[in-house]
Design an enzyme around this catalytic site. Structure first.
Site, mmCIF file in Angstrom:
data_model
loop_
_atom_site.group_PDB
_atom_site.id
_atom_site.type_symbol
_atom_site.label_atom_id
_atom_site.label_comp_id
_atom_site.label_asym_id
_atom_site.label_seq_id
_atom_site.Cartn_x
_atom_site.Cartn_y
_atom_site.Cartn_z
ATOM 1 N N HIS A 129 87.052 -77.318 12.838
ATOM 2 C CA HIS A 129 87.574 -77.896 14.100
ATOM 3 C C HIS A 129 86.523 -77.831 15.213
ATOM 4 O O HIS A 129 86.854 -77.607 16.378
ATOM 5 C CB HIS A 129 88.837 -77.173 14.562
ATOM 6 C CG HIS A 129 90.021 -77.343 13.642
ATOM 7 N ND1 HIS A 129 91.002 -78.289 13.851
ATOM 8 C CD2 HIS A 129 90.366 -76.701 12.512
ATOM 9 C CE1 HIS A 129 91.912 -78.197 12.891
ATOM 10 N NE2 HIS A 129 91.549 -77.253 12.062
ATOM 11 N N ASN A 201 98.544 -78.953 13.472
ATOM 12 C CA ASN A 201 97.790 -80.143 13.072
ATOM 13 C C ASN A 201 98.649 -81.388 13.263
ATOM 14 O O ASN A 201 99.842 -81.296 13.543
ATOM 15 C CB ASN A 201 97.383 -80.040 11.601
ATOM 16 C CG ASN A 201 96.179 -79.124 11.387
ATOM 17 O OD1 ASN A 201 95.423 -78.825 12.320
ATOM 18 N ND2 ASN A 201 96.005 -78.669 10.164
ATOM 19 N N HIS A 393 95.079 -68.399 18.830
ATOM 20 C CA HIS A 393 95.352 -67.390 17.802
ATOM 21 C C HIS A 393 96.852 -67.376 17.513
ATOM 22 O O HIS A 393 97.663 -67.302 18.444
ATOM 23 C CB HIS A 393 94.866 -66.024 18.314
ATOM 24 C CG HIS A 393 95.276 -64.861 17.480
ATOM 25 N ND1 HIS A 393 95.403 -64.938 16.104
ATOM 26 C CD2 HIS A 393 95.593 -63.584 17.806
ATOM 27 C CE1 HIS A 393 95.788 -63.756 15.650
ATOM 28 N NE2 HIS A 393 95.923 -62.931 16.654
HETATM 29 C C1 HEM Z 1 98.553 -74.692 8.549
HETATM 30 C C2 HEM Z 1 97.284 -74.451 8.387
HETATM 31 C C3 HEM Z 1 96.284 -74.519 9.499
HETATM 32 C C4 HEM Z 1 96.333 -75.187 10.674
HETATM 33 C C5 HEM Z 1 97.445 -76.088 11.199
HETATM 34 C C6 HEM Z 1 95.126 -74.888 11.392
HETATM 35 C C7 HEM Z 1 94.813 -75.387 12.638
HETATM 36 C C8 HEM Z 1 93.675 -75.083 13.335
HETATM 37 C C9 HEM Z 1 93.306 -75.659 14.584
HETATM 38 C C10 HEM Z 1 94.110 -76.675 15.364
HETATM 39 C C11 HEM Z 1 92.117 -75.136 14.934
HETATM 40 C C12 HEM Z 1 91.318 -75.500 16.167
HETATM 41 C C13 HEM Z 1 91.681 -74.610 17.306
HETATM 42 C C14 HEM Z 1 90.940 -75.035 18.548
HETATM 43 O O1 HEM Z 1 91.134 -76.187 18.996
HETATM 44 O O2 HEM Z 1 90.164 -74.216 19.083
HETATM 45 C C15 HEM Z 1 91.742 -74.219 13.924
HETATM 46 C C16 HEM Z 1 90.592 -73.473 13.948
HETATM 47 C C17 HEM Z 1 90.317 -72.520 13.021
HETATM 48 N N1 HEM Z 1 91.054 -72.218 11.890
HETATM 49 FE FE1 HEM Z 1 92.738 -73.059 11.296
HETATM 50 N N2 HEM Z 1 94.355 -74.035 10.645
HETATM 51 C C18 HEM Z 1 95.053 -73.776 9.482
HETATM 52 C C19 HEM Z 1 94.664 -72.938 8.481
HETATM 53 C C20 HEM Z 1 93.671 -72.028 8.592
HETATM 54 C C21 HEM Z 1 93.413 -70.972 7.658
HETATM 55 C C22 HEM Z 1 94.232 -70.693 6.410
HETATM 56 C C23 HEM Z 1 92.359 -70.288 8.136
HETATM 57 C C24 HEM Z 1 91.653 -69.097 7.585
HETATM 58 C C25 HEM Z 1 92.170 -68.242 6.733
HETATM 59 C C26 HEM Z 1 91.934 -70.921 9.365
HETATM 60 C C27 HEM Z 1 90.869 -70.558 10.130
HETATM 61 C C28 HEM Z 1 90.442 -71.180 11.264
HETATM 62 C C29 HEM Z 1 89.272 -70.799 11.998
HETATM 63 C C30 HEM Z 1 88.306 -69.685 11.631
HETATM 64 C C31 HEM Z 1 89.195 -71.641 13.104
HETATM 65 C C32 HEM Z 1 88.141 -71.629 14.196
HETATM 66 C C33 HEM Z 1 88.737 -70.880 15.371
HETATM 67 C C34 HEM Z 1 87.778 -70.665 16.505
HETATM 68 O O3 HEM Z 1 86.566 -70.692 16.304
HETATM 69 O O4 HEM Z 1 88.280 -70.436 17.617
HETATM 70 N N3 HEM Z 1 92.758 -71.965 9.614
HETATM 71 N N4 HEM Z 1 92.687 -74.191 12.944
#
Ligand code: HEM
Length: 751
Positions: A129, A201, A393
């Site tokens: 993202h 999402n 978070h």
């Molecule tokens: C339903 C499943 C998931 C959704 C809807 C989702 C959604 C998102 C979204 C919207 C962001 C962007 C946040 C922003 O705008 O700063 C994001 C970032 C991220 N997601 Fe997910 N994600 C999902 C699953 C996962 C899983 C399973 C993991 C790890 C085990 C993960 C790890 C991360 C990480 C590391 C970031 C970067 C966050 C940051 O640098 O601030 N995500 N995710």
């Protein structure tokens, strides 16, 4: 004291008052808050105010106390250039040297400070993202959730400031907006009981059921590690290798191959919390729930060719659309809705496992109940400070909303803070303005890199007597967060899924059968394109086997495109009931903030053009005049020339004239000028009309403009109107735009 929500309301009102003015005079996109003079200004002035549509995070301290500091004073103050320590500077154009031709002196503290700070301007981009755009807004609760949750921000009439960040998943920070991908829809609610982050999402299911697979799906989707190609897309071998082997990914993959993977705009996307959450009401009763965002403008997507052209013509298409819409007063809006289910021991509803993030609950089985409205009404003042540094978070939960044992959700609870510790350089990123809670903070967390809070007292521990026992723990009366005492059944410690997670195909078939024929055509086209870009035959064949388990027609048509035989299914085709709510065509929606291109030639009836321009503004849309040259035409500003315009940025095209080839329409200067077409019309206008027609957009003409339609051969086809006046042509086009596209122009025939 003025509350944050009240301040937001004032901003909304002020912006609304300016809307009328904006709509009649300006199109969005002005870079500064004052016009730039020709000569370099030399009279010292204070920093200019932000633009009228810009907002900043609320002016609160790291602990949530309001400061009342004016937004503009937070970044820079005073008329004079200073060092970081506030000493005024005489010169910043030359380094301090031993003579005009001599070496730079180590003592040049200004040089070193300037270059050192610059050298450290970049921070790691998000691991996923990375590409995104944010906006401030306000959420107003309707009160309909009060029966199921005690969360204060969902009580009737409560207004809560929010920051939303939309994103793509796979691409780097500088990648194009319009790639085929899932979009993030992350919302930070600054509630007075603590921040609530709804990190969702635009697709209601996920590729994997267990967070331990997240590095696998992301490594597969990101560019190949050897050549680092392709950027920001799934049309490559490693992605299809993984999803065809790890078949729980097939449902999410089908959504990505559908039009949901290429949204027209962030404003026309649904949002989903994906997981099932647990809600707790005042009486302590619990319910399970899924979160939904429903866009006021309907769900609307790009055409695949448009998406590809836009990636080159305007890689910032979605963020520009978001910011321009807010600037134009067409504030993006969503309703927040809940699907609520009884909190049973099985955690299932209608046979669907609510802990499986690869499954939806069709709206026909559990209607989405509206609980509030989100309006985005201010653009960030500084991209880095706000959009780049915002940290979401899933563990940011207010009292009344709790998590479930969904294994994907559980893993996410660990991952976000972990990554942010690196991305934002230490544990104190919660003190960054955009991340500061608006509720009072007293957390006993101390020290660390970039500590902004000046903590008093000597006893950041509990129990203590030296600081008077402060801070105290709270109970229900003080709105304390309560973990729901969910019973965890005695069970062996295993690395395994429940058996209910094994069905990987029935809901993919449900989605496919819920699509209209035109949407099915698009899905076939997408699979054929993506698999056609893979190198390995085995991967294509393996994915075809997955498609055979979803639908034989889908499989056969993709196989035909790939030049491969269609395999037989390996599991029985599921007997499913389609969910019409999943289709995004067939209704009528408002056109707020849509872009209407108006082709003029200086010989057009310019009074009529002026009237149309006003009518487009009055309809809440943005008119862009497209003329042979820049400057003005009939006193009206020209926003696009034949050389800079491309059909993909317009939702509809109006033709006020049939302009002859302009002087710059020379093959040597513009290859498009060589395009086949009638010699009497500028070739760029021909291309514009042809593309708009091919992308099923409404086209209108009046007066001399009708000739272009005849010469390009589109006159009389569906969605192409001619009228006696510009007003009448626009009225018909506006009607057509309400259905998003002229779907009947290309009757679909999936058989
Ligand atoms: C339903 C499943 C998931 C959704 C809807 C989702 C959604 C998102 C979204 C919207 C962001 C962007 C946040 C922003 O705008 O700063 C994001 C970032 C991220 N997601 Fe997910 N994600 C999902 C699953 C996962 C899983 C399973 C993991 C790890 C085990 C993960 C790890 C991360 C990480 C590391 C970031 C970067 C966050 C940051 O640098 O601030 N995500 N995710």
């Amino acid at each position: 004291m003025e509350t944050p929500a009240k301040k937001v309301k004032e901003v909304v009102q002020a912006a609304a008052e300016k809307v009328a003015d904006v709509l009649t005079s300006e199109v969005p996109g002005k870079p500064g808050s004052a016009p730039a003079p020709l000569a370099e200004p030399t009279t010292p002035v204070e920093p200019l105010p932000p633009k009228k549509e810009q907002g900043t995070p609320d002016t609160v301290t790291p602990t949530g106390a309001e400061t009342g500091v004016p937004a503009v004073a937070k970044g820079q103050q005073g008329a004079y250039l200073t060092t970081a320590q506030g000493a005024r500077l005489r010169d910043t154009d030359h380094s301090l040297k031993a003579g005009p031709r001599g070496p730079i002196l180590l003592q040049d503290h200004h040089f070193r400070e300037k270059i050192t700070h610059f050298d450290h301007e970049r921070i790691p981009e998000r691991v996923v993202h990375a590409r995104g755009a944010g906006a401030h807004g306000v959420f107003t609760a309707s009160g309909t959730a009060e029966a199921v949750t005690r969360a204060g921000f969902l009580k009737k009439g409560r207004e809560t400031p929010v920051f939303v960040r939309f994103s793509t998943v796979l691409g780097s920070r500088g990648s194009a907006d319009t790639v085929r991908d899932t979009r993030g829809f992350a919302t930070k609610f600054y509630t007075d009981e603590g921040t609530f982050d709804l990190v969702g999402n635009n697709i209601p299911v996920f590729f994997i059921q267990d967070a331990i697979k997240f590095p696998d799906i992301i490594h597969a989707g990101k560019p190949h590690p050897d050549r680092e190609i392709p950027q920001a897309q799934s049309a490559h071998d490693t992605f299809w290798d993984f999803v065809s082997l790890h078949t729980e990914a097939q449902h999410h993959t089908m959504w990505n191959m559908s039009d949901r993977g290429i949204p027209r705009s962030y404003r026309t996307m649904e949002g989903f919390g994906v997981h099932t959450f647990r809600l707790v009401n005042e009486a302590g009763e619990t319910a399970l729930a899924k979160f939904h965002w429903k866009p006021k403008l309907g769900v609307h997507s790009l055409d695949w060719e448009e998406a590809q052209l836009l990636a080159g013509v305007d890689p910032d298409f979605h963020r520009r659309d978001l910011y321009d819409a807010i600037e134009a007063g067409a504030f993006p809006e969503w309703e927040l809705g809940l699907q609520v289910f009884p909190d049973t021991r099985e955690e299932t509803f209608a046979g669907i496992d609510l802990l499986d993030p690869t499954k939806i609950v069709p709206e026909e089985l559990a209607p989405v109940q509206t609980v509030g409205r989100l309006v985005l009404n201010r653009t960030p003042t500084n991209f880095f400070a706000e959009t780049e540094q915002v940290a979401f978070h899933l563990g940011h939960l207010p009292p009344g909303i709790d998590v479930t044992n969904d294994p994907l959700l559980q893993g996410r609870l660990f991952s976000y803070v972990d990554t942010q510790l690196t991305r934002l350089g230490g544990p104190n990123y919660t003190q960054i303005p955009v991340n500061r809670p608006h509720a009072p903070v007293n957390d006993m967390l101390r020290d660390g890199f970039h500590q902004h809070a000046v903590h008093a007292g000597v006893a950041p521990y509990r129990p203590n007597s030296l600081d008077g026992g402060n801070p105290f723990t709270a109970g229900d009366a003080e709105h304390a967060f309560a973990d729901v005492p969910v019973v965890v059944a005695e069970a062996p410690k295993v690395r395994a899924n429940p058996a209910s997670f094994d069905d990987h195909y029935s809901q993919v078939r449900l989605f496919w059968l819920s699509m209209s024929p035109v949407e099915q055509e698009h899905i076939i086209r997408a699979y054929t394109f993506e698999l056609g870009k893979c190198y390995e035959q085995a991967i294509k064949e393996r994915q075809l086997r997955c498609l055979a388990n979803i639908d034989p027609v889908l499989c056969a048509q993709v196989a035909a495109g790939l030049g491969l035989p269609a395999p037989e299914p390996t599991v029985p085709l599921a007997d499913v009931t389609p969910s019409p709510a999943l289709s995004q065509v067939g209704a009528q929606w408002p056109g707020d903030g849509r872009i209407v291109g108006i082709v003029v030639d200086p010989d057009s009836d310019l009074d009529d053009v002026g009237a149309v321009r006003r009518a487009v503004f009055a309809a809440g849309m943005v008119p862009l005049l497209i003329a042979p040259h820049g400057g003005t035409v009939g006193g009206m500003p020209v926003q696009r020339t034949f050389a800079t315009a491309r059909s993909v940025e317009f939702d509809a095209v109006l033709l006020a004239g049939t302009p002859a080839p302009a002087p710059d329409a020379l093959p040597a200067r513009d290859a498009k000028a060589g395009a086949a077409g009638p010699a009497t019309v500028d070739p760029r206008v021909v291309l514009l009309v042809e593309e708009a027609w091919r992308h099923a957009k409404a086209i209108g003409a009046w007066g001399a403009g009708a000739t272009v339609l005849t010469l390009t051969g589109v006159a009389g086809t569906p969605g192409v109107v001619t009228a006696g006046s510009g007003d009448a042509a626009f009225a018909e086009v506006q009607q057509l735009m309400a259905a998003h596209r002229v779907w009947e122009r290309f009757p679909a025939a999936v058989a």
